[in-house]
Design an enzyme around this catalytic site. Structure first.
Site, PDB file in Angstrom:
ATOM      1  N   LYS A  25      35.202  50.012  97.630  1.00  0.00           N
ATOM      2  CA  LYS A  25      33.915  50.499  97.124  1.00  0.00           C
ATOM      3  C   LYS A  25      33.679  51.909  97.610  1.00  0.00           C
ATOM      4  O   LYS A  25      34.161  52.290  98.667  1.00  0.00           O
ATOM      5  CB  LYS A  25      32.813  49.545  97.571  1.00  0.00           C
ATOM      6  CG  LYS A  25      32.053  50.048  98.738  1.00  0.00           C
ATOM      7  CD  LYS A  25      31.006  49.176  99.303  1.00  0.00           C
ATOM      8  CE  LYS A  25      30.786  49.786 100.691  1.00  0.00           C
ATOM      9  NZ  LYS A  25      30.063  49.075 101.615  1.00  0.00           N
ATOM     10  N   ALA A  68      21.348  44.150 100.483  1.00  0.00           N
ATOM     11  CA  ALA A  68      22.165  43.229  99.673  1.00  0.00           C
ATOM     12  C   ALA A  68      22.767  43.879  98.436  1.00  0.00           C
ATOM     13  O   ALA A  68      23.291  43.192  97.571  1.00  0.00           O
ATOM     14  CB  ALA A  68      21.379  41.972  99.284  1.00  0.00           C
ATOM     15  N   GLY A  69      22.726  45.205  98.356  1.00  0.00           N
ATOM     16  CA  GLY A  69      23.332  45.909  97.231  1.00  0.00           C
ATOM     17  C   GLY A  69      24.838  45.704  97.187  1.00  0.00           C
ATOM     18  O   GLY A  69      25.407  45.327  96.152  1.00  0.00           O
TER      19      GLY A  69
END
Length: 324
Positions: free
Chosen positions: A200, A232-233
């Site tokens: 990511k 919580a992304g």
């Protein structure tokens, strides 16, 4: 074991961040919580008063630096000072969740290293030892010049999934980023499962963007493990990406449920089937959503306290199914 611990010189005090956990730890050790009051003056100044003699005692203070972070940190520093001036033999800080741990290096020019600053303050105040759980970066131990016992949540999380029958080749343990691979590998060892990594990129703080998945997750049950979940992304994007890549079901787990801002709503709306957290941060009942399962770290920390007090090794606590 009887409920009463044999050594009256072992004392455990709780401040305000996570009193329910402190009470469970004291019960598991077999002592009563020490008597102290923490009050605030009308302008917000914190006043601590220890209401029993602790001269010559080995004192353990239970305090996470979760929200409100700065109040909880100041409570801890003031308590350490009070204990030092009251002639405690040793002052042991038990910090299940170490706040400011994400600021552990200079990622950009002119940034502070706040995790080091917090370590300096705790040490300068007079602490003799730090006991903590799943630091955001293990090298934060090196910011202290006092002993640090760094406990791990992975064995407890592993026990939860083993009890649910989630183990073996049909399971993949997923690290939500490259930094968490060691943690994922440890859980994978316990579950006898392979691992996958989510690559990511984060354009700015608290905003995550999932790129691609390294590893095979198609037709598998995925277990994501992280040290903390804040907004919580990251975890919800990861769960949705795993589902799109063909995962049958996705479980998420973390040691520290910070769960700020939109976190609970995001988890409710996501592909996550169950979210497994520990009680290192106190979650009030109204914040415990249906998908959330909480496991307690009280026995783990209680056993660590007893072993430290009796000069026994803490290393057996890094295995799962240890006799707590």
């Amino acid at each position: 074991m009887s409920n009463h611990y044999f050594d009256p010189r072992l004392k455990i005090f709780a401040l305000n961040s996570n009193r329910p956990l402190a009470e469970k730890i004291a019960t598991a050790v077999g002592v009563e919580l020490g008597k102290c009051t923490v009050k605030q003056f009308s302008d917000g100044e914190i006043q601590v008063n220890i209401e029993e003699s602790i001269r010559g005692a080995h004192v353990y203070i239970i305090q996470s630096t979760s929200s409100p972070v700065n109040d909880n940190l100041m409570e801890l520093l003031i308590m350490i000072d009070a204990l030092k001036r009251a002639s405690a033999k040793t002052i042991n800080v038990v910090m299940p969740y170490y706040g400011y741990a994400r600021q552990d290096r200079k990622a950009r020019a002119r940034e502070p290293i706040t995790a080091k600053l917090v370590a300096n303050m705790i040490e300068k105040a007079g602490a003799n030892r730090m006991v903590t759980l799943d630091l955001h970066a293990a090298q934060i131990q090196g910011f202290f010049d006092i002993p640090v016992d760094h406990l791990m949540g992975a064995p407890l999380i592993a026990n939860y999934f083993i009890d649910q029958g989630i183990k073996g080749d049909d399971v993949v343990v997923v690290s939500p980023d490259h930094g968490g691979v060691t943690r994922a590998r440890k859980l994978a060892e316990f579950l006898k499962a392979p691992i996958a990594i989510i690559d990511k990129r984060r354009p700015r703080a608290n905003v995550a963007e999932v790129m691609n998945i390294i590893g095979d997750v198609k037709g598998k049950t995925c277990v994501i493990i992280d040290d903390m979940i804040d907004t919580a992304g990251t975890i919800t994007l990861a769960a949705n990406a795993l589902k799109e890549a063909g995962a049958i079901s996705v479980y998420a787990s973390c040691t520290h449920p910070v769960l700020s801002g939109p976190a609970l709503q995001r988890i409710s709306d996501s592909a996550i089937k169950r979210l497994v957290v520990t009680d290192s941060i106190n979650l009030p009942e109204e914040r415990k959503i249906d998908k959330l399962d909480e496991i307690s770290v009280c026995d783990l920390i209680a056993e660590a306290i007893k072993r430290i007090h009796e000069n026994k090794p803490v290393s057996p606590l890094f295995e799962n199914k240890v006799d707590l």
